[in-house]
Design an enzyme around this catalytic site. Sequence first.
Site, mmCIF file in Angstrom:
data_model
loop_
_atom_site.group_PDB
_atom_site.id
_atom_site.type_symbol
_atom_site.label_atom_id
_atom_site.label_comp_id
_atom_site.label_asym_id
_atom_site.label_seq_id
_atom_site.Cartn_x
_atom_site.Cartn_y
_atom_site.Cartn_z
ATOM 1 N N HIS A 34 0.511 -0.870 -0.019
ATOM 2 C CA HIS A 34 0.187 0.128 0.012
ATOM 3 C C HIS A 34 0.963 1.182 -0.609
ATOM 4 O O HIS A 34 2.017 1.657 0.195
ATOM 5 C CB HIS A 34 -0.749 0.182 1.097
ATOM 6 C CG HIS A 34 -0.532 0.015 2.360
ATOM 7 N ND1 HIS A 34 0.499 -0.946 3.475
ATOM 8 C CD2 HIS A 34 0.044 0.969 3.351
ATOM 9 C CE1 HIS A 34 1.047 -0.858 4.021
ATOM 10 N NE2 HIS A 34 0.439 0.339 4.450
ATOM 11 N N CYS A 79 1.891 3.568 11.528
ATOM 12 C CA CYS A 79 3.174 3.488 10.844
ATOM 13 C C CYS A 79 2.687 4.643 9.854
ATOM 14 O O CYS A 79 2.530 5.373 9.456
ATOM 15 C CB CYS A 79 2.243 2.527 10.131
ATOM 16 S SG CYS A 79 0.769 2.210 8.863
#
Length: 707
Positions: free
Chosen positions: A65, A204
């Site tokens: 991603h 993240c």
Amino acid sequence: MTDLITADLVDLDLSAGTKEAAARALAVRMAALGRVTDLEGFLADVAAREAQMPTGLDGGIGIPHCRSAHVTEPTLAFGRSAAGIDFGAPDGPADLIFLIAAPAGADDAHLTILSALARRLMNPEFTTALRSLADPETAAALIRGEEAPSAPEQPASAPEDTAATPAAASAGAAAGSTARVTAGPEGAAAGEARPFRIVAVTSCPTGIAHTYMAAESLQNAGREAGVEVVVETQGSAGFTRLAPAVIAAADGVIFAHDLPVRDKDRFAGKPTVDVGVKAGVNRPAELVAEVRQKAERGETSAPASVSASASASASASESGGTPVERAGDSTEGYGTKFRKWLMSGVSYMVPFVAAGGLLIALGFAISGYEVKAAPSVLQHFVWTQSDSWGALLFQIGGVAFGFLVPVLAGYIAYGMADRPGLVPGFVGGMIASTINAGFLGGLVAGLIAGAVVLSVQRVRIPGALRGIMPVVVIPLISSAIVGFLMFVVIGKPIASAQKAMTDWLGGLSGTNAVLLGALLGLMMCFDLGGPVNKVAYTFATAGIAVADPTGSAMKIMAAVMAAGMVPPLAMALATTVRGRLFTRTERENGKAAWVLGASFITEGAIPFAAADPLRVIPSSMVGGAVTGALSMSFGATLRAPHGGVFVVPLIGNPFLYLLAVLAGVCVTTALVVLLKGTRKQAPDAVDANRGASRTAAAHEPQQPVAA
């Protein structure tokens, strides 16, 4: 968002053999639907994200991603591999691959749904169903939450998964980005002791997948262990702070993060486990057990110290941290917000001031004041000539100074409107420099830019345009508006006001100059590195941040730095000559204060002011005012904006300058010693009495405890 994934974005027979090939195969499907505008550019962004940290997860899942400027709208593609593809998971290859693509400026609603998917991946029923489906349309509907997974039902006692569908998770996220899971069947029942409580923070690099998967894993692990878990997800959609009462009631803390935890001091003083975000996904039960063991052993993180918080208030964090951190307190008034916006710009500007000013000062020291007329080093530079090196340093410093006003304006706008405010802020600041509106123009340009961006963001727009809003629309519209206002409407009046202030400073002499020096000295010592101190410092640096500053401007800079050195040097001297008036800790801090004061770090006096503000702060202000007034009356000048005693060779009238500093230090020291001496009992005596009391108590016979 029912179009997040369609049947055209599902490949149930993914034949790729590597993670790069898998990402390409799924990205091609996105590009075919117009979701990706530049296939190679998007794949480069995916690879860059993968290089930061492998995206394979336990359980046969791969989630490559990224956020990319080549993505037009948030999109998800799903592939199922019979052979498995290595995405770096500890337990082996992945057979379920989800390629998540988010625009560089994706709005919160899209990111919330992507985050909901990340949570669902931790549900075994969901992944089992995906492995058994044979129809792409059904798979897409399942991922969108329109189909229930056909897996065995959970036992009746199992708690309900509040994030069972993207829609449910989206609704939950609308109430904030914190999630609570209370104790499960093993937890405390009515009338029993409360369960162990954990607060956690997950984050993240992209804030799309791992952030929310780690949160879900920790919640599930807490439920199984009978532990109450509250998670603050610091993701791309922003975050909502955990309530102070929730943090205060927690028995332990888990940080599962790959980005710095925002406002980490909130969690200080508690048993803490600090790991990467993948550990939160892969081994949450171990983390829960570890923090409980630390609590049993009494292991805690260091508490937020007064000195640490004071230093933070004097640095970039004085601006309130990032805009998303500052958004946590909705009760702040406009005055407080304005101060934080201003400090945001100043804190980012100060390094340019220090670097540029010192380089210019070194240029003068090496080549003399004739360096101002030196030709460009691009045209003339002789390696063996000192004048060439002086000219080089001078010209580098001049370039650094050229950024001052744009950086001030850009980061004031950033403090107001986050990253969308940077472009119009910098544009407005550069216009202020072009029309000679100076720092006053930069201040106004930054405020206007932030206000314009906030106004544009409130306009409702079609969903198809949301992906390009932060990249194209907001910078274009806001820059045009700010440029029009600065060039045509308010730029000239501001430039006139700036010139009038400069002329006034240039005409200061005699009593007026001395009074100004005293005032600046008071301001420098009022809050020891806080907002008032920074206002005085910014006022001084604004005067010398030009190619040819006036003599009055350099006198003001000298007075400000001299006064700023007084408080820490005075505290150091006071702890030396009258050590019994200070605690043992203060005497140790006094040793460090010598170096801090000599380096012009006013914050070195904060530990003393925090412990005894009514004696230390007034004494420091009097000494600072004396030093500022004497420095102005002596005519000391300074071209460097920082450096303390280490830039004495660059000071005009250096001996009188040091005499002014010494006078202020002596005045402050005398007042502190006098005021502390009026106390009934010295700190050493108090410590001795406390020690004696403890000793006596230890030797008293223990009374029997009643049954």
